[in-house]
Design an enzyme around this catalytic site. Structure first.
Site, mmCIF file in Angstrom:
data_model
loop_
_atom_site.group_PDB
_atom_site.id
_atom_site.type_symbol
_atom_site.label_atom_id
_atom_site.label_comp_id
_atom_site.label_asym_id
_atom_site.label_seq_id
_atom_site.Cartn_x
_atom_site.Cartn_y
_atom_site.Cartn_z
ATOM 1 N N ASP A 6 7.329 54.178 29.082
ATOM 2 C CA ASP A 6 8.093 55.507 29.738
ATOM 3 C C ASP A 6 9.570 55.201 29.737
ATOM 4 O O ASP A 6 9.991 54.021 29.856
ATOM 5 C CB ASP A 6 7.537 55.570 31.101
ATOM 6 C CG ASP A 6 7.882 56.964 31.455
ATOM 7 O OD1 ASP A 6 8.291 57.977 30.566
ATOM 8 O OD2 ASP A 6 7.728 57.435 32.674
ATOM 9 N N GLU A 41 10.693 63.788 25.965
ATOM 10 C CA GLU A 41 10.712 64.291 27.285
ATOM 11 C C GLU A 41 11.886 65.130 27.439
ATOM 12 O O GLU A 41 13.009 64.753 26.653
ATOM 13 C CB GLU A 41 10.945 63.298 28.457
ATOM 14 C CG GLU A 41 9.577 62.776 28.934
ATOM 15 C CD GLU A 41 9.884 61.836 29.951
ATOM 16 O OE1 GLU A 41 9.055 62.270 31.094
ATOM 17 O OE2 GLU A 41 10.686 61.046 30.101
#
Length: 398
Positions: A296, A353
């Site tokens: 992430d 994202e």
């Protein structure tokens, strides 16, 4: 939101330019304004406000305290909901300011070049308006540690879900579970305010378990209704030190009839190396059981390449800091391109994202990114609202 409801502050040492900015805001219908003649004056005014201003416009080049230091203190003390930079700015410097503010949980709307015009301010304020629903999550919330722990134990901290879609066909293929504290008074507290407190108090494992369990509960319902999705859950860095986590996560998924293959565990890249031997062992066991592993916020830590070499990741998630606006910012685009190229060579699924504009979507699609996540597709919503959110989604260009 009507702009008459906004409160905007102008921080500018040049009196004439400050008055022009205030007049332009007034012409746009912004009735509630504040002003600061320099950084120190602005901070004093902000500290006296009973509510957070929505936007603070900060000139970077000021005598005494410059705009970067001023924004750093506004972010650190949580004195505003968002800031914007007024300057003919080097994009690399703006990126540094954004990174600093984001570390404190403060949004940077971007920059606007001098001289200020009504049109430039209109574009800037529209950016705040686009984000206003989520920005409320970042407002101040008063709570004690016992109240927060009780909320976790009583099920008030729940996952909201943000859709993830394939670039190729626009199909919703997954959701990320994002923690929200739904308080009895109807207010919702965002994770930036309470997750660090829970981790500090030793509740990291319980929080991760709660998010995974509730996420699997919703996944089971969606699967039964014919909507097949994958679930992404953030794993607290502190949970990587718990050798029992792999068996516990497997038991949770089995309890709801969910295959580990349908769950992706998101690991921030800075967390694995804190206890490398134990962390790597746990991640290897999770992968062995079939869980997907996502790195992430890729590119925001210090050991990205080492992590990718050592950990059996299946997915690389490009941080929104690099994605948002990347179609128009060469440095960001270069980071996105390099990340995608590396991921493709390692056979990793790629997730971007922070996809908020059609232009960014089109650029990412052309570069071969697999999956998009961001407000262009949909904001995080409670589980009960996800199917409606998926139904509302329309692929750009369709």
């Amino acid at each position: 939101m009507s702009w008459s409801e906004l409160q905007v502050m102008v921080v500018e040492d040049h009196g004439f330019q400050r008055r022009i900015a205030l007049r332009l805001l007034n012409e746009l219908g912004v009735e509630r304004t504040l002003e600061g003649a320099d950084g120190l004056h602005a901070l004093n005014v902000l500290r006296q406000q009973s509510t957070l201003p929505d936007v603070v416009l900060v000139d970077l080049d000021m005598p005494g305290m410059d705009g970067v230091e001023c924004i750093g203190l506004i972010a650190h003390e949580r004195l505003a909901r968002s800031v914007a930079v007024v300057s003919a700015l080097d994009p690399a410097l703006l990126h540094t300011v954004q990174s600093m503010a984001r570390a404190y949980g403060l949004r940077v709307l971007g920059s606007v070049e001098k001289p200020l015009t009504r049109e430039k301010l209109e574009v800037l304020l529209a950016r705040f308006d686009d984000h206003v629903g989520e920005a409320k999550d970042e407002s101040k919330a008063d709570f004690s540690v016992p109240d927060l722990v009780a909320a976790l134990q009583q099920g008030q901290i729940v996952p909201w879900f943000q859709p993830q879609v394939e670039f190729g066909n626009g199909k919703v293929v997954g959701v990320e579970a994002l923690a929200r504290w739904e308080r009895p008074d109807g207010s919702v507290v965002g994770p930036v305010l309470f997750v660090p407190v829970l981790e500090r108090e030793g509740y990291a494992n319980l929080l991760t378990d709660c998010m995974l369990e509730q996420g699997c509960q919703w996944l089971q319902r969606w699967h039964q209704s014919g909507m097949r999705l994958k679930l992404s859950v953030n794993v607290s860095p502190l949970a990587l030190a718990d050798s029992t986590a792999a068996d516990r996560y497997q038991a949770i998924t089995e309890n709801y009839g969910i295959l580990p293959e349908d769950v992706v565990l998101e690991i921030t890249e800075s967390s694995v190396m804190s206890d490398a031997a134990r962390g790597l062992g746990l991640l290897a066991r999770l992968r062995l059981k079939g869980f997907g592993l996502s790195i992430d916020d890729f590119g925001t830590g210090y050991s990205s390449l080492a992590q990718l070499a050592q950990v059996p990741f299946t997915e690389l998630k490009i941080d929104k800091e690099f994605v948002f606006g990347s179609h128009a910012q060469p440095r960001k685009r270069a980071m996105v391109e390099a990340s995608l190229d590396l991921a493709h060579k390692l056979n990793l699924v790629t997730v971007a994202e922070g996809v908020e504009t059609i232009e960014d979507w089109q650029m990412l699609a052309e570069l071969g990114c697999d999956i998009a996540q961001g407000w262009l597709i949909g904001r995080p919503v409670p589980g009960s609202e996800l199917q409606a959110a998926v139904a509302r989604w329309r692929r750009p260009g369709n």
